[in-house]
Design an enzyme around this catalytic site. Structure first.
Site, PDB file in Angstrom:
ATOM      1  N   THR A 184       0.864  -1.182   0.000  1.00  0.00           N
ATOM      2  CA  THR A 184       0.000   0.000   0.000  1.00  0.00           C
ATOM      3  C   THR A 184       0.903   1.235   0.000  1.00  0.00           C
ATOM      4  OG1 THR A 184      -0.222  -0.224   2.406  1.00  0.00           O
ATOM      5  CG2 THR A 184      -2.006  -1.106   1.041  1.00  0.00           C
ATOM      6  N   LYS A 186       3.832  -6.956   3.887  1.00  0.00           N
ATOM      7  CA  LYS A 186       3.660  -5.534   3.659  1.00  0.00           C
ATOM      8  C   LYS A 186       3.435  -4.881   5.012  1.00  0.00           C
ATOM      9  CE  LYS A 186       0.275  -3.354   3.526  1.00  0.00           C
ATOM     10  NZ  LYS A 186      -0.420  -2.421   4.500  1.00  0.00           N
ATOM     11  N   THR A 221       0.903  -9.523  12.669  1.00  0.00           N
ATOM     12  CA  THR A 221       1.782  -8.624  11.941  1.00  0.00           C
ATOM     13  C   THR A 221       0.935  -7.890  10.936  1.00  0.00           C
ATOM     14  OG1 THR A 221       3.729  -8.511  10.558  1.00  0.00           O
ATOM     15  CG2 THR A 221       2.429 -10.506  10.391  1.00  0.00           C
ATOM     16  N   GLU A 248       5.813   4.786   7.371  1.00  0.00           N
ATOM     17  CA  GLU A 248       5.351   5.883   6.507  1.00  0.00           C
ATOM     18  C   GLU A 248       6.102   7.179   6.807  1.00  0.00           C
ATOM     19  OE1 GLU A 248       0.811   4.430   5.541  1.00  0.00           O
ATOM     20  OE2 GLU A 248       1.148   5.724   7.277  1.00  0.00           O
ATOM     21  N   ASN A 304      -1.072  10.396   5.731  1.00  0.00           N
ATOM     22  CA  ASN A 304      -2.283   9.943   6.386  1.00  0.00           C
ATOM     23  C   ASN A 304      -3.388  10.990   6.472  1.00  0.00           C
ATOM     24  OD1 ASN A 304      -1.875   7.070   7.519  1.00  0.00           O
ATOM     25  ND2 ASN A 304       0.063   8.100   7.922  1.00  0.00           N
ATOM     26  N   THR A 345      -9.310   9.834   0.921  1.00  0.00           N
ATOM     27  CA  THR A 345      -9.837  10.601  -0.211  1.00  0.00           C
ATOM     28  C   THR A 345      -8.787  10.921  -1.267  1.00  0.00           C
ATOM     29  OG1 THR A 345      -9.456  12.622   1.070  1.00  0.00           O
ATOM     30  CG2 THR A 345     -11.659  11.647   1.165  1.00  0.00           C
TER      31      THR A 345
END
Length: 423
Positions: A151, A177, A188, A274, A418, A423
């Protein structure tokens, strides 16, 4: 034991594939993965402890109750979580689609999803493309499958090892992932493991649960436990070793290899958080017992203030002591020592090799010793904290136990990623 190429298709009898089915508008990389064993497997899994569970998690838990499986189908771009009866039906349709083209029972299919929560999965696009996905299964297909489950990941994550058990060559492979919504608790992100070892489902589950306590469960990126966390392993026995049905030398060898993979995968997840710019490892030694050491280390790497300080390359040891203090674990602050360490040129997540070891010259600085702050070289500390992999070494005098946890820094990009994810 040695690390090898091949990911989930490294073990004998496993093939894989991945392709773009069109689950989420605008996605250009693969979004659906298929893993298949030519022989039925013993299987085990661990799952999220979040009370809100995705429909794929509910279905897969049911399918693995008998300790058997033969295939995995997984999609990205849609989590199929909080989707009610229709979501449950869509998860089952995924299993039936894979089973239909593979000629196996739907109950022998592991189903996983990842992506946006609260939107219905357009399962019809998977059904439309499932034959093509199946026709492309191959030993090289791990490369297509590993990207299909990503992702917000910036890198694919896979690993494989080869070892000897009972005089036979045994292989274990994995792909996973994980980048955000990561605060692992008995599970996980999405992680799929395969092995050609002959091992009973009971011993497979025992090894898996033992291993995750010091690997995946010691990872936190942002403190959020996902609704979809799933780790499964399939063992087809094609290595030809005598089946492992109890603890002993063969079980220990299998566990060692399994744990080696899980350690590397855990570090890859933490380092690819991230927006992250560096991997943070916290080692706690001298604790009263191992669970305490691990929980203290995880409290440190889970702290938003610690993460922010590492992004700013600020050797703020006070935040580390603070995070240990509110962990709820027993330790003696008055005899605690904190040091920072890094190696020049370390690869943040070890993507260029399997082991991800720091190979450059290591530099360390002690900032807090036996409960007393030290006057330390701030410039040297900043240099140490500027490397891609930074280690926090916490030394206690409460016992002989050690524990490690992995996380990453907290950056502006985490909020950007995030802030508009849905959207």
């Amino acid at each position: 034991m040695q690390f090898i190429d091949g990911g989930v298709t490294a073990p004998e009898g496993f093939t894989a594939n991945g392709m773009l089915c069109g689950i989420k508008a605008g996605r250009t990389k693969n979004d659906t993965a298929l893993i298949y064993s030519e022989k039925p497997c013993t299987a085990a899994g661990v799952f999220t402890q979040n009370r809100v569970k995705a429909e794929s998690v509910k279905l897969t838990k049911k399918h693995l109750e008998n300790g058997k499986a033969q295939a995995v189908i997984a999609n990205s771009g849609n989590a199929n979580a909080c989707t009610g009866a229709q979501g449950a039906e869509n998860a089952l349709r995924m299993a039936k689609a894979a089973a239909g083209v593979l000629g196996i029972s739907p109950e022998d299919v592991v189903v996983c999803s990842t992506g946006v929560i609260g939107q219905q999965l357009p399962v019809e696009v998977i059904e439309k493309n499932i034959q093509t996905l199946k026709d492309g299964l191959s030993k090289k297909g791990h490369a297509e499958a590993r990207t299909a489950i990503m992702t917000t990941d910036t890198h694919y994550k896979e690993c494989a090892v080869e070892t000897e058990i009972g005089g036979k060559k045994v292989r274990i492979g994995a792909m996973c992932k994980g980048s955000g919504m990561i605060h692992i608790n008995l599970g996980t992100m999405l992680s799929f493991m395969t092995t050609d070892c002959a091992i009973s489902s009971a011993m497979l589950e025992k090894a898996l649960r033992m291993s995750i306590e010091g690997t995946y469960n010691c990872v936190s990126v942002d403190g959020d436990t996902s609704t979809n966390d799933t780790l499964t392993i399939l063992a087809n026995g094609m290595a030809g070793n005598a089946e492992i049905v109890s603890e002993g030398k063969d079980f220990d060898a299998f566990y060692e290899a399994l744990n080696a993979i899980n350690t590397q995968m855990a570090k890859k997840i933490a380092g690819d958080g991230e927006g992250a710019t560096r991997l943070i490892e916290c080692n706690v030694s001298g604790a009263c017992d191992v669970p305490t050491a691990r929980r203290l280390a995880k409290s440190v790497i889970s702290s938003s203030l610690v993460k922010a300080a590492f992004f700013g390359k600020d050797a703020n040891w006070g935040r580390i002591l603070c995070a240990m203090g509110y962990s709820g674990e027993q330790f003696t602050p008055e005899t605690t020592t904190v040091a920072f360490e890094s190696a020049e040129g370390a690869q943040r997540t070890g993507f260029t090799d399997f082991v991800g070891e720091q190979t450059g010259k290591k530099t360390s600085i002690t900032v807090f010793e036996n409960g007393v702050p030290l006057n330390f070289d701030e410039d040297l500390a900043k240099k140490i904290l500027s490397e891609d992999e930074v280690v926090i070494n916490v030394t206690l005098k409460d016992g002989n136990a050690c524990g490690t946890a992995w996380g990453c820094d907290l950056t502006y990009d985490y909020v950007k990623i995030n802030g508009d994810y849905r959207t």
